[in-house]
Design a protein around this motif. Structure first.
Motif, PDB file in Angstrom:
ATOM      1  N   UNK A  54      21.496 -29.181   6.623  1.00  0.00           N
ATOM      2  CA  UNK A  54      20.250 -29.086   8.130  1.00  0.00           C
ATOM      3  C   UNK A  54      21.521 -28.977   9.024  1.00  0.00           C
ATOM      4  N   UNK A  55      21.020 -27.859  10.052  1.00  0.00           N
ATOM      5  CA  UNK A  55      22.004 -27.297  10.852  1.00  0.00           C
ATOM      6  C   UNK A  55      20.630 -27.905  12.350  1.00  0.00           C
ATOM      7  N   UNK A  56      21.572 -27.863  13.728  1.00  0.00           N
ATOM      8  CA  UNK A  56      20.498 -27.814  14.741  1.00  0.00           C
ATOM      9  C   UNK A  56      21.367 -27.970  16.203  1.00  0.00           C
ATOM     10  N   UNK A  57      20.810 -26.901  16.486  1.00  0.00           N
ATOM     11  CA  UNK A  57      21.248 -27.227  18.488  1.00  0.00           C
ATOM     12  C   UNK A  57      20.896 -28.573  19.307  1.00  0.00           C
ATOM     13  N   UNK A  58      22.116 -28.433  19.718  1.00  0.00           N
ATOM     14  CA  UNK A  58      22.276 -30.586  20.481  1.00  0.00           C
ATOM     15  C   UNK A  58      20.946 -29.954  21.731  1.00  0.00           C
ATOM     16  N   UNK A  59      20.604 -30.266  22.624  1.00  0.00           N
ATOM     17  CA  UNK A  59      20.719 -31.558  22.417  1.00  0.00           C
ATOM     18  C   UNK A  59      19.063 -32.540  22.141  1.00  0.00           C
ATOM     19  N   UNK A  77      25.053 -33.720   8.561  1.00  0.00           N
ATOM     20  CA  UNK A  77      24.432 -32.820   9.157  1.00  0.00           C
ATOM     21  C   UNK A  77      25.458 -32.087  10.315  1.00  0.00           C
ATOM     22  N   UNK A  78      24.822 -30.930  10.632  1.00  0.00           N
ATOM     23  CA  UNK A  78      25.710 -29.806  11.671  1.00  0.00           C
ATOM     24  C   UNK A  78      25.211 -29.432  13.379  1.00  0.00           C
ATOM     25  N   UNK A 124      17.625 -24.718   8.965  1.00  0.00           N
ATOM     26  CA  UNK A 124      18.100 -24.657  10.680  1.00  0.00           C
ATOM     27  C   UNK A 124      16.605 -25.611  11.864  1.00  0.00           C
ATOM     28  N   UNK A 125      16.963 -26.674  11.915  1.00  0.00           N
ATOM     29  CA  UNK A 125      16.662 -27.288  12.870  1.00  0.00           C
ATOM     30  C   UNK A 125      15.989 -27.374  13.834  1.00  0.00           C
ATOM     31  N   UNK A 134      17.556 -19.934  20.531  1.00  0.00           N
ATOM     32  CA  UNK A 134      18.380 -20.686  20.527  1.00  0.00           C
ATOM     33  C   UNK A 134      17.627 -20.740  19.067  1.00  0.00           C
ATOM     34  N   UNK A 135      16.758 -20.879  18.157  1.00  0.00           N
ATOM     35  CA  UNK A 135      16.344 -20.359  16.861  1.00  0.00           C
ATOM     36  C   UNK A 135      17.707 -19.205  16.549  1.00  0.00           C
ATOM     37  N   UNK A 136      17.015 -17.837  16.817  1.00  0.00           N
ATOM     38  CA  UNK A 136      18.026 -17.028  16.991  1.00  0.00           C
ATOM     39  C   UNK A 136      19.262 -17.037  16.992  1.00  0.00           C
TER      40      UNK A 136
END
Length: 184
Positions: A54-59, A77-78, A124-125, A134-136
C-alpha cells in the motif's frame, strides 16, 4: 456549520470550511480519532483488491495506511512525501494539484521504496478523493517506480469523485454552497 457524516458504522459531525466565496468542503480528519480510523481501515480491507503493498500521500492518510497494514498483517507500507528528506536517495517526483492545497505542490517517493514497488501490485490509499489531483500524482510515482496499480481507495469520495468507476470508497461526501447546503 457542520455536516453529519455516517461512515463505517460511525457518525461524525464535519465542520464546513470555505475554500472560495461560493464553495465549502466538509473537513474530514481522522487524526486522533482511533475508533474512526480502525473502523474505516476494516471496511476498506473488506473491499480491497489483491495487492502486495500500500502507498499513501502524507499526511492525513498516514493513520489509515498504518492501520490497514496492521489489520492485514502486513509489515510494510510506503508514503509519498511533500518534501524531499536528507535520507532519501534516487527520488522520484510528481506534481499534485489538490482542492485543499493552494497552487501546486510536488510529491516525492524515495528510490529505496521505488525499488520494492517495482513489478508489484500497489494499492493507492487516501482519506478523501475529491479532484483526484493527489491520486494522480501518487499513481504517477507508482508508474515511475515500475509498480502496477492494483486499486485506488479512499474513505470518502467528495463531489464528482463519487461518480468515478476507478476508485473504491466507503461513502460519498458532497460539496457545499456558501450557505452550507449540499450541492447535487
Amino acid at each position: 456549520m457542520t455536516y453529519e457524516m455516517h461512515v463505517a458504522g460511525l457518525t461524525r459531525r464535519l465542520p464546513l470550511c470555505p475554500i472560495s466565496d461560493t464553495l465549502m468542503i466538509g473537513a474530514f480528519v481522522i487524526f486522533g480519532d482511533v475508533e474512526l480510523t480502525c473502523a474505516c481501515a476494516r471496511e476498506l480491507l473488506r473491499i480491497a483488491p489483491e495487492f502486495d503493498y500500500m502507498v499513501a500521500p502524507e499526511a492525513k492518510a498516514i493513520p489509515l495506511v498504518h492501520e490497514m497494514a496492521r489489520q492485514s498483517g502486513r509489515n510494510e507500507y510506503f508514503l509519498v512525501r511533500k518534501k524531499k528528506k536528507a535520507y532519501m536517495n534516487g527520488v522520484f517526483e510528481a506534481v499534485d494539484r489538490s482542492i485543499t492545497t493552494e497552487g501546486e505542490q510536488k510529491l516525492y517517493m524515495d528510490g529505496a521504496d521505488a525499488a520494492k514497488i517495482r513489478g508489484r501490485r500497489i494499492l493507492i490509499l487516501d482519506d478523501v478523493i475529491s479532484t483526484g489531483g493527489s491520486l494522480a500524482a501518487v499513481e504517477s510515482l507508482v508508474d515511475q517506480a515500475g509498480g502496477q496499480v492494483a486499486g485506488r481507495m479512499a474513505i470518502l469520495a467528495e463531489g464528482d469523485a463519487a461518480k468515478r468507476k476507478d476508485i473504491l470508497f466507503l461513502e460519498r461526501l458532497p460539496l457545499f454552497d456558501a450557505e452550507g447546503k449540499p450541492l447535487a
